[in-house]
Design an enzyme around this catalytic site. Structure first.
Site, PDB file in Angstrom:
ATOM      1  N   GLY A  23      21.905  61.199-121.142  1.00 36.31           N
ATOM      2  CA  GLY A  23      22.621  59.920-121.007  1.00 36.31           C
ATOM      3  C   GLY A  23      23.112  59.609-119.602  1.00 36.31           C
ATOM      4  CG  ASN A  56      18.932  56.072-116.816  1.00 37.29           C
ATOM      5  OD1 ASN A  56      18.829  55.387-115.805  1.00 37.29           O
ATOM      6  ND2 ASN A  56      18.143  57.110-117.066  1.00 37.29           N
ATOM      7  NE  ARG A  78       6.582  57.242-135.861  1.00 37.59           N
ATOM      8  CZ  ARG A  78       7.063  58.007-134.882  1.00 37.59           C
ATOM      9  NH1 ARG A  78       8.127  57.638-134.212  1.00 37.59           N
ATOM     10  NH2 ARG A  78       6.475  59.141-134.555  1.00 37.59           N
ATOM     11  CG  MET A 111      13.154  61.292-125.626  1.00 43.41           C
ATOM     12  SD  MET A 111      12.426  60.310-124.282  1.00 43.41           S
ATOM     13  CE  MET A 111      11.074  61.377-123.825  1.00 43.41           C
ATOM     14  NE  ARG A 112      11.941  59.519-134.026  1.00 39.60           N
ATOM     15  CZ  ARG A 112      11.084  60.280-134.703  1.00 39.60           C
ATOM     16  NH1 ARG A 112      10.751  61.468-134.246  1.00 39.60           N
ATOM     17  NH2 ARG A 112      10.548  59.843-135.821  1.00 39.60           N
ATOM     18  CG  LEU A 167      12.079  51.893-131.526  1.00 43.26           C
ATOM     19  CD1 LEU A 167      12.795  50.879-130.647  1.00 43.26           C
ATOM     20  CD2 LEU A 167      13.011  52.397-132.628  1.00 43.26           C
ATOM     21  CG  ASN A 172      11.524  52.377-122.676  1.00 42.51           C
ATOM     22  OD1 ASN A 172      12.438  53.191-122.858  1.00 42.51           O
ATOM     23  ND2 ASN A 172      10.279  52.752-122.411  1.00 42.51           N
ATOM     24  CG  HIS A 201       7.779  55.290-119.023  1.00 45.76           C
ATOM     25  ND1 HIS A 201       7.801  56.181-120.072  1.00 45.76           N
ATOM     26  CD2 HIS A 201       6.700  55.612-118.278  1.00 45.76           C
ATOM     27  CE1 HIS A 201       6.764  57.004-119.957  1.00 45.76           C
ATOM     28  NE2 HIS A 201       6.077  56.672-118.884  1.00 45.76           N
ATOM     29  CB  SER A 235       7.915  51.095-115.339  1.00 45.02           C
ATOM     30  OG  SER A 235       6.928  51.530-114.439  1.00 45.02           O
ATOM     31  CD  GLU A 258      -0.846  48.334-125.894  1.00 44.44           C
ATOM     32  OE1 GLU A 258      -1.550  48.981-125.126  1.00 44.44           O
ATOM     33  OE2 GLU A 258      -0.783  47.088-125.897  1.00 44.44           O
ATOM     34  CG  LEU A 259       4.232  54.934-126.037  1.00 42.47           C
ATOM     35  CD1 LEU A 259       5.640  55.027-126.597  1.00 42.47           C
ATOM     36  CD2 LEU A 259       3.506  56.251-126.172  1.00 42.47           C
ATOM     37  CG  ASP A 260       5.908  54.373-122.576  1.00 41.82           C
ATOM     38  OD1 ASP A 260       7.070  54.040-122.898  1.00 41.82           O
ATOM     39  OD2 ASP A 260       5.512  55.542-122.635  1.00 41.82           O
TER      40      ASP A 260
HETATM   41  C1  GAR Z   1      14.962  59.113-118.157  1.00 41.77           C
HETATM   42  O1  GAR Z   1      14.284  59.694-117.067  1.00 41.77           O
HETATM   43  C2  GAR Z   1      14.091  58.064-118.825  1.00 41.77           C
HETATM   44  O2  GAR Z   1      13.270  57.378-117.927  1.00 41.77           O
HETATM   45  C3  GAR Z   1      13.258  58.912-119.743  1.00 41.77           C
HETATM   46  O3  GAR Z   1      14.159  59.849-120.258  1.00 41.77           O
HETATM   47  C4  GAR Z   1      15.144  60.145-119.260  1.00 41.77           C
HETATM   48  C5  GAR Z   1      16.502  60.063-119.893  1.00 41.77           C
HETATM   49  O4  GAR Z   1      17.494  60.481-118.994  1.00 41.77           O
HETATM   50  N1  GAR Z   1      12.662  58.112-120.775  1.00 41.77           N
HETATM   51  C6  GAR Z   1      11.459  58.367-121.268  1.00 41.77           C
HETATM   52  O5  GAR Z   1      10.763  59.299-120.907  1.00 41.77           O
HETATM   53  C7  GAR Z   1      11.011  57.387-122.327  1.00 41.77           C
HETATM   54  N2  GAR Z   1       9.600  57.376-122.429  1.00 41.77           N
HETATM   55  P1  GAR Z   1      19.025  60.242-119.298  1.00 41.77           P
HETATM   56  O6  GAR Z   1      19.265  60.688-120.754  1.00 41.77           O
HETATM   57  O7  GAR Z   1      19.739  61.147-118.341  1.00 41.77           O
HETATM   58  O8  GAR Z   1      19.332  58.812-119.101  1.00 41.77           O
END
Ligand code: GAR
Length: 215
Positions: free
Chosen positions: A12, A14, A65, A90-91, A93, A107, A109, A136, A143-145
């Site tokens: 967390g 971010n 799911r 990391m799921r 949707l 999101n 990425h 990004s 579609e994923l990412d």
């Molecule tokens: C971040 O680097 C984010 O970009 C990535 O998980 C990390 C979470 O960090 N997200 C993905 O890989 C999604 N595909 P955080 O929990 O410290 O914010």
């Protein structure tokens, strides 16, 4: 003030960056709930210590799911957010959520999409000896990412950099660019209109915000 819901699975950092920017008033929003599929996510503690409501919806408690997403959808509906932020969630949707909230879910990425969707992006950058790496931010689609791109931030890779060092620099990059994008969205300067990202009064290099960071 926009109502933001965060979906997280882990540390967390971010979330922390955005909570900090909400506290200073730089981002004009209320984080109304932080939801995690992982009961042990440290981000839940970060939210609690700021007095923000948290909710665990553990995917391991669901057979499919769809059943997980049904409960997640119901909970989100109750919270009635203006914006749903996936920050290390990391799921994958299902369309139940991605269609219903298209244009309202973003999101982050850790790669320069369309390069390296999915997992282990940093290791792939090192293995392939890429000269650049980055982040990004996009609207979430089925579609994923791959939903409409809002912003990218690029950093240069360094010779002999370890995986942990690279990840740390990507994180620092994420905190800056994510804060900026969320601020713009909360100020209605970025919107999604019939599948196209519209930027009001923001200079973009082409079709999305494109920044280079010396981090
Ligand atoms: C971040 O680097 C984010 O970009 C990535 O998980 C990390 C979470 O960090 N997200 C993905 O890989 C999604 N595909 P955080 O929990 O410290 O914010």
């Amino acid at each position: 003030m926009k109502r933001i819901v965060f979906l997280i699975s882990g540390n967390g950092t971010n979330l922390q960056a955005i909570m900090d920017n909400c506290k200073t008033g730089d981002i004009k929003a209320n984080i109304v709930s932080v939801i995690s599929n992982n009961p042990d996510a440290f981000g839940l503690e970060r939210a609690k210590s700021e007095g923000i409501e948290t909710k665990v919806i553990n995917h391991k408690d669901y057979k499919t799911r769809d059943l997980f997403d049904n409960d997640l959808f119901k909970y989100i509906e109750g919270v009635n957010p203006d914006l749903i932020v996936l920050a290390g969630f990391m799921r994958i949707l299902t369309p139940k959520i991605t269609d219903s909230y298209f244009g309202k879910i973003i999101n982050i990425h850790p790669s320069l999409l369309p390069k390296y969707p999915g997992l282990d992006t940093h290791s792939k950058v090192i293995e392939n000896k890429d000269s650049h790496h980055g982040v990004s931010i996009h609207y979430v689609s089925n579609e994923l990412d791959a939903g409409p791109l809002i912003a990218q931030a690029t950093i240069k890779t360094k010779d002999a950099e370890t995986l942990d060092e690279l990840i740390e620099r990507v994180h620092a990059t994420e905190h800056k660019i994510f804060s900026k994008v969320i601020k713009f969205i909360c100020d209605d300067q970025i919107i999604l209109d019939t599948g196209k990202v519209i930027f009001h009064d923001i200079k973009t290099n082409g079709v999305h915000i494109d920044e280079y960071f010396e981090i």
